[in-house]
Write a protein that holds these residues in place. Structure first.
Motif, PDB file in Angstrom:
ATOM      1  N   GLY A 102       0.946  -1.289  -0.100  1.00 37.12           N
ATOM      2  CA  GLY A 102       0.037  -0.024   0.053  1.00 37.12           C
ATOM      3  C   GLY A 102       0.796   1.342   0.003  1.00 37.12           C
ATOM      4  O   GLY A 102       0.576   2.246  -0.697  1.00 37.12           O
ATOM      5  N   CYS A 103       1.880   1.101   0.682  1.00 39.92           N
ATOM      6  CA  CYS A 103       2.709   2.342   0.804  1.00 39.92           C
ATOM      7  C   CYS A 103       3.474   2.804  -0.452  1.00 39.92           C
ATOM      8  O   CYS A 103       3.484   3.892  -0.937  1.00 39.92           O
ATOM      9  N   ILE A 104       3.990   1.643  -1.191  1.00 38.22           N
ATOM     10  CA  ILE A 104       4.611   1.895  -2.471  1.00 38.22           C
ATOM     11  C   ILE A 104       3.731   2.121  -3.506  1.00 38.22           C
ATOM     12  O   ILE A 104       3.784   3.117  -4.382  1.00 38.22           O
ATOM     13  N   SER A 105       2.537   1.851  -3.438  1.00 37.51           N
ATOM     14  CA  SER A 105       1.467   2.254  -4.331  1.00 37.51           C
ATOM     15  C   SER A 105       1.204   3.518  -4.286  1.00 37.51           C
ATOM     16  O   SER A 105       0.709   4.266  -5.132  1.00 37.51           O
ATOM     17  N   GLN A 106       0.821   4.009  -3.004  1.00 36.97           N
ATOM     18  CA  GLN A 106       0.622   5.327  -2.618  1.00 36.97           C
ATOM     19  C   GLN A 106       1.556   6.196  -3.269  1.00 36.97           C
ATOM     20  O   GLN A 106       1.416   7.265  -3.615  1.00 36.97           O
TER      21      GLN A 106
END
Length: 316
Positions: A102-106
């Motif tokens: 989720g962090c990398i996608s954000q």
């Protein structure tokens, strides 16, 4: 495919989630900030959606200027949606966690939409230059096909620019603290948590991002320089001069409010950086600037205000 790649990267690091420390750690301010940012997000989505609706539905606004304005409104809705919902959730949550994926996608979508908006503002500056300085050739130069190609090009470049940062960041090994001193996942805070050498990541961040930001800003300044020179030497009507400068002023206002914080965060030397300052400045370009787009263009643009009134009258 992108999610699958990031999932593979997840197996190379010992950190499976990050904790976003947010805007402030003062608990009594959390509910107040929640209300403020929620109201800002609602105004942003409603305002930009209204502009997008009238640009699509009103034939009088089917021109290059409003085509790009519609793209800008779409970008601003998506741009703030990348960070604000998670920020609002964390204001009311004790465990402010976000998964590695989720962090990398954000991070990816934040840089994708942000860099696309920066380049789109340069395209909008060029559009104003052609409209004002070459009015007889405007419809030929800025025809529908050219406008579509320009818009698609900046979206594609923005996507691959963000993909570069997200892939390079996901390849890092995070073996220590997982506390991110920010309210969303960005490259700089993650580089501070990474184990091992991050020189290549920092070089890419400064070089590629600086090239896109500085290149776009230079094109905007060049466009307005030629516009001002043209108006002073070719236009003899004070009324037309005021009207044209007023139209460009709203665009340039957004440029200053967006590029100022971007330069402060990404182009400033790392040695002079402070996460507290970075978080404050990040609020300006990720929260405040998107909500100013509909306010500036509706309050300063008679055509948009007229289109909104016509849409309201048509409603039963």
């Amino acid at each position: 495919v992108i999610c699958l790649f990031f999932q593979v990267m997840l197996n190379q690091t010992s950190v499976t989630e990050f904790l976003l420390l947010g805007v402030t750690d003062i608990q009594v301010l959390q509910p107040v900030l929640f209300v403020i940012f929620l109201a800002t997000y609602i105004v942003n989505v409603a305002g930009n959606a209204a502009i997008l609706m009238v640009v699509i539905s009103d034939p009088r606004l089917h021109s290059p200027m409003y085509f790009f304005l519609g793209n800008l409104s779409c970008l601003d809705i998506c741009y703030s949606t990348v960070t604000l919902p998670k920020m609002l959730e964390n204001f009311l949550s004790i465990h402010k966690a976000i998964s590695f994926l989720g962090c990398i996608s954000q991070l990816h979508f934040f840089h994708f939409l942000g860099s696309t908006e920066v380049m789109l503002l340069a395209v909008m500056g060029f559009d104003r230059f052609v409209a004002i300085c070459k009015p007889l050739h405007y419809t030929v130069i800025m025809n529908h096909q050219v406008c579509t190609q320009m818009a698609v090009t900046v979206w594609i470049i923005g996507f691959f620019h963000a993909l570069l940062h997200s892939v390079m960041t996901s390849r890092l090994n995070f073996c220590g603290s997982n506390h991110i001193h920010h309210f969303f996942c960005d490259v700089k805070p993650l580089l501070e948590l990474a184990c091992g050498n991050t020189d290549l990541n920092e070089w890419l961040l400064h070089t590629v991002t600086e090239t896109i930001a500085m290149g776009s800003f230079f094109l905007i300044l060049l466009s307005y320089f030629y516009i001002i020179i043209y108006l002073f030497f070719k236009t003899h009507s004070c009324r037309m001069l005021r009207k044209t400068l007023s139209t460009c002023a709203s665009h340039f206002m957004l440029v200053v409010l967006l590029f100022g914080p971007v330069f402060f965060i990404y182009i400033r030397p790392a040695s002079g950086s402070s996460m507290d300052h970075d978080r404050t400045v990040a609020i300006m370009y990720s929260v405040v600037t998107p909500v100013l787009n509909p306010l500036i263009y509706t309050l300063r643009n008679k055509e948009v205000k007229g289109a909104l009134k016509r849409v309201i009258r048509r409603r039963p």
